[in-house]
Design a protein around this motif. Structure first.
Motif, PDB file in Angstrom:
ATOM      1  N   MET B   1       0.879  -1.181   0.000  1.00 22.78           N
ATOM      2  CA  MET B   1       0.000   0.000   0.000  1.00 22.78           C
ATOM      3  C   MET B   1       0.918   1.233   0.000  1.00 22.78           C
ATOM      4  O   MET B   1       1.209   1.816   1.032  1.00 22.78           O
ATOM      5  N   ASP B   2       1.379   1.604  -1.215  1.00 20.65           N
ATOM      6  CA  ASP B   2       2.354   2.680  -1.218  1.00 20.65           C
ATOM      7  C   ASP B   2       1.635   4.024  -1.229  1.00 20.65           C
ATOM      8  O   ASP B   2       0.413   4.100  -1.230  1.00 20.65           O
ATOM      9  N   ILE B   4       1.216   6.266  -3.424  1.00 15.17           N
ATOM     10  CA  ILE B   4       0.362   6.648  -4.557  1.00 15.17           C
ATOM     11  C   ILE B   4      -1.062   6.171  -4.312  1.00 15.17           C
ATOM     12  O   ILE B   4      -2.038   6.907  -4.421  1.00 15.17           O
ATOM     13  N   GLN B   5      -1.179   4.918  -3.879  1.00 14.04           N
ATOM     14  CA  GLN B   5      -2.526   4.393  -3.629  1.00 14.04           C
ATOM     15  C   GLN B   5      -3.219   5.208  -2.553  1.00 14.04           C
ATOM     16  O   GLN B   5      -4.379   5.598  -2.684  1.00 14.04           O
ATOM     17  N   ILE B   6      -2.483   5.501  -1.495  1.00 14.24           N
ATOM     18  CA  ILE B   6      -3.112   6.229  -0.388  1.00 14.24           C
ATOM     19  C   ILE B   6      -3.535   7.613  -0.854  1.00 14.24           C
ATOM     20  O   ILE B   6      -4.639   8.083  -0.573  1.00 14.24           O
ATOM     21  N   GLY B   7      -2.680   8.277  -1.649  1.00 15.27           N
ATOM     22  CA  GLY B   7      -3.034   9.616  -2.124  1.00 15.27           C
ATOM     23  C   GLY B   7      -4.281   9.589  -2.973  1.00 15.27           C
ATOM     24  O   GLY B   7      -5.237  10.347  -2.761  1.00 15.27           O
ATOM     25  N   VAL B   8      -4.320   8.649  -3.916  1.00 14.69           N
ATOM     26  CA  VAL B   8      -5.479   8.586  -4.822  1.00 14.69           C
ATOM     27  C   VAL B   8      -6.732   8.256  -4.029  1.00 14.69           C
ATOM     28  O   VAL B   8      -7.789   8.855  -4.189  1.00 14.69           O
ATOM     29  N   LEU B   9      -6.591   7.302  -3.090  1.00  8.69           N
ATOM     30  CA  LEU B   9      -7.758   6.926  -2.293  1.00  8.69           C
ATOM     31  C   LEU B   9      -8.251   8.112  -1.483  1.00  8.69           C
ATOM     32  O   LEU B   9      -9.458   8.347  -1.357  1.00  8.69           O
ATOM     33  N   GLY B  10      -7.305   8.922  -0.959  1.00  7.83           N
ATOM     34  CA  GLY B  10      -7.714  10.090  -0.190  1.00  7.83           C
ATOM     35  C   GLY B  10      -8.499  11.070  -1.033  1.00  7.83           C
ATOM     36  O   GLY B  10      -9.566  11.550  -0.651  1.00  7.83           O
ATOM     37  N   ILE B  11      -7.995  11.326  -2.250  1.00  3.78           N
ATOM     38  CA  ILE B  11      -8.680  12.289  -3.117  1.00  3.78           C
ATOM     39  C   ILE B  11     -10.057  11.770  -3.496  1.00  3.78           C
ATOM     40  O   ILE B  11     -11.065  12.476  -3.410  1.00  3.78           O
ATOM     41  N   ALA B  37      -9.259   4.562   8.978  1.00  4.53           N
ATOM     42  CA  ALA B  37      -9.020   3.227   9.530  1.00  4.53           C
ATOM     43  C   ALA B  37      -8.303   2.348   8.516  1.00  4.53           C
ATOM     44  O   ALA B  37      -7.325   1.661   8.839  1.00  4.53           O
ATOM     45  N   ILE B  38      -8.734   2.391   7.260  1.00  2.00           N
ATOM     46  CA  ILE B  38      -8.122   1.515   6.253  1.00  2.00           C
ATOM     47  C   ILE B  38      -6.643   1.845   6.092  1.00  2.00           C
ATOM     48  O   ILE B  38      -5.774   0.969   6.099  1.00  2.00           O
ATOM     49  N   VAL B  39      -6.311   3.147   5.999  1.00  2.00           N
ATOM     50  CA  VAL B  39      -4.911   3.511   5.757  1.00  2.00           C
ATOM     51  C   VAL B  39      -4.059   3.100   6.949  1.00  2.00           C
ATOM     52  O   VAL B  39      -3.003   2.482   6.790  1.00  2.00           O
ATOM     53  N   MET B  40      -4.566   3.341   8.172  1.00  2.00           N
ATOM     54  CA  MET B  40      -3.717   3.036   9.322  1.00  2.00           C
ATOM     55  C   MET B  40      -3.539   1.530   9.479  1.00  2.00           C
ATOM     56  O   MET B  40      -2.461   1.055   9.807  1.00  2.00           O
ATOM     57  N   VAL B  41      -4.609   0.747   9.189  1.00  2.00           N
ATOM     58  CA  VAL B  41      -4.456  -0.709   9.318  1.00  2.00           C
ATOM     59  C   VAL B  41      -3.435  -1.192   8.296  1.00  2.00           C
ATOM     60  O   VAL B  41      -2.600  -2.060   8.568  1.00  2.00           O
ATOM     61  N   SER B  42      -3.439  -0.580   7.097  1.00  2.00           N
ATOM     62  CA  SER B  42      -2.486  -1.050   6.085  1.00  2.00           C
ATOM     63  C   SER B  42      -1.068  -0.636   6.447  1.00  2.00           C
ATOM     64  O   SER B  42      -0.107  -1.281   6.050  1.00  2.00           O
ATOM     65  N   LEU B  43      -0.901   0.429   7.246  1.00  2.00           N
ATOM     66  CA  LEU B  43       0.450   0.861   7.613  1.00  2.00           C
ATOM     67  C   LEU B  43       0.944   0.148   8.858  1.00  2.00           C
ATOM     68  O   LEU B  43       2.065   0.395   9.306  1.00  2.00           O
ATOM     69  N   ALA B  44       0.138  -0.743   9.425  1.00  2.00           N
ATOM     70  CA  ALA B  44       0.500  -1.313  10.728  1.00  2.00           C
ATOM     71  C   ALA B  44       1.843  -2.020  10.643  1.00  2.00           C
ATOM     72  O   ALA B  44       2.698  -1.874  11.518  1.00  2.00           O
ATOM     73  N   GLY B  45       2.071  -2.769   9.526  1.00  2.00           N
ATOM     74  CA  GLY B  45       3.315  -3.524   9.427  1.00  2.00           C
ATOM     75  C   GLY B  45       4.515  -2.601   9.488  1.00  2.00           C
ATOM     76  O   GLY B  45       5.489  -2.850  10.210  1.00  2.00           O
ATOM     77  N   LYS B  46       4.441  -1.488   8.780  1.00  2.00           N
ATOM     78  CA  LYS B  46       5.589  -0.568   8.754  1.00  2.00           C
ATOM     79  C   LYS B  46       5.802   0.064  10.109  1.00  2.00           C
ATOM     80  O   LYS B  46       6.944   0.219  10.565  1.00  2.00           O
ATOM     81  N   ILE B  47       4.691   0.419  10.809  1.00  2.00           N
ATOM     82  CA  ILE B  47       4.866   1.000  12.148  1.00  2.00           C
ATOM     83  C   ILE B  47       5.543  -0.030  13.042  1.00  2.00           C
ATOM     84  O   ILE B  47       6.443   0.270  13.827  1.00  2.00           O
ATOM     85  N   GLY B  48       5.138  -1.302  12.896  1.00  2.00           N
ATOM     86  CA  GLY B  48       5.721  -2.345  13.732  1.00  2.00           C
ATOM     87  C   GLY B  48       7.218  -2.424  13.545  1.00  2.00           C
ATOM     88  O   GLY B  48       7.986  -2.505  14.508  1.00  2.00           O
ATOM     89  N   SER B  49       7.679  -2.341  12.263  1.00  2.00           N
ATOM     90  CA  SER B  49       9.126  -2.457  12.060  1.00  2.00           C
ATOM     91  C   SER B  49       9.843  -1.246  12.637  1.00  2.00           C
ATOM     92  O   SER B  49      10.921  -1.369  13.225  1.00  2.00           O
ATOM     93  N   ILE B  50       9.229  -0.053  12.567  1.00  2.00           N
ATOM     94  CA  ILE B  50       9.879   1.135  13.159  1.00  2.00           C
ATOM     95  C   ILE B  50      10.030   0.949  14.651  1.00  2.00           C
ATOM     96  O   ILE B  50      11.095   1.184  15.255  1.00  2.00           O
TER      97      ILE B  50
END
Lengths: 64, 127
Positions: B1-2, B4-11, B37-50
């Motif tokens: 979920m890079d 670009i997808q998040i930006g387009v989905l937001g717009i 909710a959707i964006v944050m759930v998709s970013l969960a993996g990256k937050i976990g690694s940080i």
């Protein structure tokens, strides 16, 4: 990745508003109110399920 | 979920909200909630690694575990408070947003008590 959740909610919203104006035009106001409430409840259930998933993820991530 | 997808989905969801806000404002708000909710759930993996990275270097610098744990907990609480408060502001309920933020600050202070006490004891010893 449930992107379609957003489009489902939008579709329900548009449907409810169309139904609402349709019913109010034809004079049945209480049914219009009922469809509005029904649409709202359906959307609310979907969104609350998503928010619960988000908060569970955060609780697991940040080790609450 | 890079990005670009998040930006387009937001717009797209912003436009959808504009369409629906005209006659069903409450469903418009719920679209923005669903997007968040959707964006944050998709970013969960990256937050976990940080967070794992922070954990790794904190333990390597042998800082006490209790500080890291409460620090990460505070970050999580701050995020949830901000999420709820901004949603309330979206619904133009500034009073509720302020109350949620106040409660968040108090609860964060409570979680930060062990850190505060240890800092105070170090300072008092120096004096």
């Amino acid at each position: 990745m449930d992107i379609d959740l957003i489009f489902r909610i939008a579709a329900i919203g548009i449907l409810v508003s169309v139904l609402n104006s349709l019913l109010t035009k034809s004079g049945r106001d209480e049914q219009a109110m009922m469809t509005t409430l029904a649409g709202l409840v359906v959307v609310l259930l979907m969104v609350v399920k998503e928010i619960a998933k988000l908060f569970d993820t955060i609780k697991a991530l940040f080790k609450f | 979920m890079d990005i670009i997808q998040i930006g387009v989905l937001g717009i797209v969801s912003a436009i959808l909200i504009l369409i629906i806000k005209a006659n069903r404002p409450e469903i418009g708000l719920q679209i923005s909630l669903a997007f968040g909710a959707i964006v944050m759930v998709s970013l969960a993996g990256k937050i976990g690694s940080i967070l794992d990275l922070i954990d790794l270097y904190m333990t390597r610098a042998n800082i006490d575990g209790i500080y890291i744990k409460s620090l990460i907990k505070i970050i999580g609480m701050a995020y949830i408070t901000e999420f709820a408060a901004e949603t309330c502001r979206d619904a133009s309920q500034n009073a509720i947003a302020a109350k949620v933020e106040l409660a968040g600050k108090i609860l964060i202070m409570i979680t930060a008590i062990p850190i505060i006490t240890s800092v105070m004891s170090v300072i008092l010893n120096m004096l």
